[in-house]
Write a protein that holds these residues in place. Structure first.
Motif, PDB file in Angstrom:
ATOM      1  N   GLU A   1      61.322  35.094  91.313  1.00 43.01           N
ATOM      2  CA  GLU A   1      62.550  34.346  90.980  1.00 43.01           C
ATOM      3  C   GLU A   1      62.994  33.586  91.319  1.00 43.01           C
ATOM      4  OE1 GLU A   1      62.290  34.085  87.428  1.00 43.01           O
ATOM      5  OE2 GLU A   1      61.541  35.472  87.396  1.00 43.01           O
TER       6      GLU A   1
ATOM      7  N   LYS B   1      59.724  31.279  92.890  1.00 42.99           N
ATOM      8  CA  LYS B   1      59.738  29.771  92.577  1.00 42.99           C
ATOM      9  C   LYS B   1      60.462  28.501  92.653  1.00 42.99           C
ATOM     10  CE  LYS B   1      58.733  33.250  87.955  1.00 42.99           C
ATOM     11  NZ  LYS B   1      58.964  33.124  86.337  1.00 42.99           N
TER      12      LYS B   1
ATOM     13  N   LYS C   1      51.483  35.296  85.969  1.00 46.60           N
ATOM     14  CA  LYS C   1      52.160  34.159  85.033  1.00 46.60           C
ATOM     15  C   LYS C   1      53.087  33.828  85.791  1.00 46.60           C
ATOM     16  CE  LYS C   1      55.658  38.169  84.315  1.00 46.60           C
ATOM     17  NZ  LYS C   1      55.316  39.004  84.725  1.00 46.60           N
ATOM     18  N   SER C   2      53.359  34.297  87.212  1.00 44.71           N
ATOM     19  CA  SER C   2      54.780  33.908  88.442  1.00 44.71           C
ATOM     20  C   SER C   2      53.750  32.504  88.720  1.00 44.71           C
ATOM     21  CB  SER C   2      55.013  34.647  89.092  1.00 44.71           C
ATOM     22  OG  SER C   2      56.115  35.509  88.619  1.00 44.71           O
TER      23      SER C   2
ATOM     24  N   LEU D   1      52.750  30.052  86.860  1.00 50.99           N
ATOM     25  CA  LEU D   1      54.368  28.952  86.466  1.00 50.99           C
ATOM     26  C   LEU D   1      54.485  28.079  87.631  1.00 50.99           C
ATOM     27  CD1 LEU D   1      56.349  31.197  84.904  1.00 50.99           C
ATOM     28  CD2 LEU D   1      55.593  29.667  83.731  1.00 50.99           C
TER      29      LEU D   1
ATOM     30  N   ASP E   1      59.847  39.765  76.168  1.00 46.82           N
ATOM     31  CA  ASP E   1      59.635  38.927  76.539  1.00 46.82           C
ATOM     32  C   ASP E   1      59.170  38.680  74.636  1.00 46.82           C
ATOM     33  OD1 ASP E   1      57.213  41.308  77.188  1.00 46.82           O
ATOM     34  OD2 ASP E   1      55.947  40.000  76.640  1.00 46.82           O
TER      35      ASP E   1
ATOM     36  N   GLN F   1      57.800  27.575  81.026  1.00 47.21           N
ATOM     37  CA  GLN F   1      57.869  29.236  80.552  1.00 47.21           C
ATOM     38  C   GLN F   1      58.488  29.521  79.106  1.00 47.21           C
ATOM     39  OE1 GLN F   1      59.757  31.430  83.685  1.00 47.21           O
ATOM     40  NE2 GLN F   1      60.831  32.681  82.580  1.00 47.21           N
TER      41      GLN F   1
ATOM     42  N   ASN G   1      55.996  31.139  76.241  1.00 46.05           N
ATOM     43  CA  ASN G   1      56.334  32.460  75.686  1.00 46.05           C
ATOM     44  C   ASN G   1      56.587  32.543  73.973  1.00 46.05           C
ATOM     45  OD1 ASN G   1      59.014  33.392  74.307  1.00 46.05           O
ATOM     46  ND2 ASN G   1      58.514  35.424  76.046  1.00 46.05           N
TER      47      ASN G   1
ATOM     48  N   THR H   1      50.998  36.299  78.090  1.00 41.20           N
ATOM     49  CA  THR H   1      51.381  36.191  79.339  1.00 41.20           C
ATOM     50  C   THR H   1      51.919  37.212  80.137  1.00 41.20           C
ATOM     51  OG1 THR H   1      53.206  34.145  78.758  1.00 41.20           O
ATOM     52  CG2 THR H   1      50.788  33.794  79.097  1.00 41.20           C
TER      53      THR H   1
ATOM     54  N   VAL I   1      55.408  36.248  80.210  1.00 39.51           N
ATOM     55  CA  VAL I   1      56.395  35.452  80.629  1.00 39.51           C
ATOM     56  C   VAL I   1      57.650  35.830  79.691  1.00 39.51           C
ATOM     57  CG1 VAL I   1      55.309  34.059  82.001  1.00 39.51           C
ATOM     58  CG2 VAL I   1      55.749  33.399  79.579  1.00 39.51           C
TER      59      VAL I   1
ATOM     60  N   SER J   1      67.202  36.453  86.779  1.00 44.58           N
ATOM     61  CA  SER J   1      66.295  35.227  85.972  1.00 44.58           C
ATOM     62  C   SER J   1      67.464  34.045  85.857  1.00 44.58           C
ATOM     63  CB  SER J   1      65.398  35.770  85.122  1.00 44.58           C
ATOM     64  OG  SER J   1      63.948  34.743  84.689  1.00 44.58           O
TER      65      SER J   1
END
Length: 375
Positions: free
Chosen positions: A122, A125, A173-174, A177, A271, A326, A330, A341, A343, A354
């Motif tokens: 997190e 990113k 997934k990260s 993104l 999620d 994101q 979702n 995914t 997310v 997060s």
């Protein structure tokens, strides 16, 4: 740096942008508590632990962080961009250190520091976006001076470094993104469509390659193409999500009245939380939430368009793209419009760290909204 700040006219924070954030997070907090009632039915201690993490660390701590970051001049992040990126990258690598990192659900993504556990990806990113915005602004300046051209290899190398760390965990997934955010920033920087398509094409090839290497990624793609197959296995989450959203009808069952969150939906507070929202607030409530995210997108990109310089523009575009991509990934995955995914839904799903990091990132956007070029 100081001369740049002096040329800018300070104005109030964008109240409309902040108002949308406040509305989404408050709605999200009530939805999260409701979705977590399934945990209460199983383990009361775990339930209060989850609430403490989300409310105290995520919601309260996040808004305190937002307020602090919103008062830090955005040029601060440019000055220390390299150190921030390297620091977040090292923090993410620490998940592989014994007694610091730990695995959950087959993935080595978490760090444990005393009573606190979190996913350092997190932080990575935002660290990546800050550094990439700095690099783009620097390269753009050199390009205008005629001493450099905007290269394609540097962003690919940066993404390659990040990919090596995230895929090892694995955290596909990260990586997806971050790649989406990087492509949006690259596009806004004014490069030719050819270079943008090269980056997107290489990224797509990389994702396809990951799908063949990681069986669970390929399985999710197959589930998306044939959602009726294996309803008790790989399609279970999607099937239960569609049942929840469908049973909500037009107006929903009412807050706290979801049935699917009790031992049916996997991770109803995580999620799958949009499915709980669809069941409890119905089609109308779900549409209102989607519209709020759309308004947030429009207002966020408007702030980027009015940003005082290239760095702040790229920074806001990256942060907003990360959040919006994101959120809609979702929602789209839970209604069958995109492969699952994993997310979380930004501002709403479980994850105190997060939520804290995202609200701090919103603080950066709010700070940029305070500045404008002198006319």
């Amino acid at each position: 740096m100081k001369r740049l700040v002096k040329k800018l006219q300070l104005k109030p924070f964008d109240r409309y942008f902040f108002g949308i954030i406040a509305l989404i997070t408050v709605v999200g907090l009530f939805s999260f508590v409701s979705a977590s009632l399934g945990i209460l039915a199983r383990n009361e201690k775990e339930f209060y632990g989850v609430l403490f993490n989300q409310i105290v660390l995520g919601f309260v701590g996040g808004y305190i962080g937002l307020w602090i970051v919103a008062h830090i001049p955005y040029t601060f992040w440019k000055r220390y961009a390299f150190y921030i990126f390297v620091g977040t990258l090292v923090l993410t690598i620490l998940v592989f250190v014994p007694h610091l990192g730990f695995a959950h659900g087959g993935a080595q993504r978490w760090l444990s520091l005393g009573p606190l556990s979190f996913q350092p990806a997190e932080f990575l990113k935002i660290g990546f976006i800050i550094y990439f915005a700095t690099w783009l602004a620097w390269t753009q300046k050199k390009h205008k001076e005629g001493t450099s051209k905007l290269k394609v290899m540097t962003p690919l190398i940066l993404l390659g470094i990040v990919a090596a760390v995230l895929l090892k965990q694995p955290d596909t997934k990260s990586l997806i993104l971050i790649t989406i955010a990087a492509c949006s920033m690259f596009f806004v920087s004014g490069v030719s469509w050819k270079k943008v398509l090269i980056v997107i094409g290489i990224g797509a090839v990389g994702i396809i390659a990951v799908a063949f290497v990681r069986p669970y990624v390929m399985q999710r793609i197959k589930t998306y193409l044939k959602p009726s197959n294996d309803p008790q296995g790989s399609s279970y989450q999607l099937q239960q999500s569609l049942i929840a959203i469908g049973s909500g009808g037009i107006f929903g069952r009412g807050l706290g009245q979801s049935v699917q969150k009790f031992n049916y939906l996997p991770e109803p507070q995580g999620d799958s939380i949009f499915a709980v929202i669809g069941e409890e607030f119905g089609f109308i409530g779900s549409c209102v939430l989607v519209v709020l995210y759309i308004f947030l997108t429009i207002r966020g990109y408007k702030i980027a368009m009015q940003a005082p310089d290239n760095f702040s523009q790229y920074l806001v575009v990256g942060i907003m793209t990360l959040i919006i991509a994101q959120s809609f990934l979702n929602i789209a995955s839970l209604v069958g419009l995109f492969p699952l995914t994993g997310v979380p839904l930004v501002f709403i799903s479980h994850g105190g760290t997060s939520l804290f990091i995202t609200l701090c990132a919103i603080g950066i956007v709010l700070n940029v909204s305070r500045y404008q070029k002198r006319v």
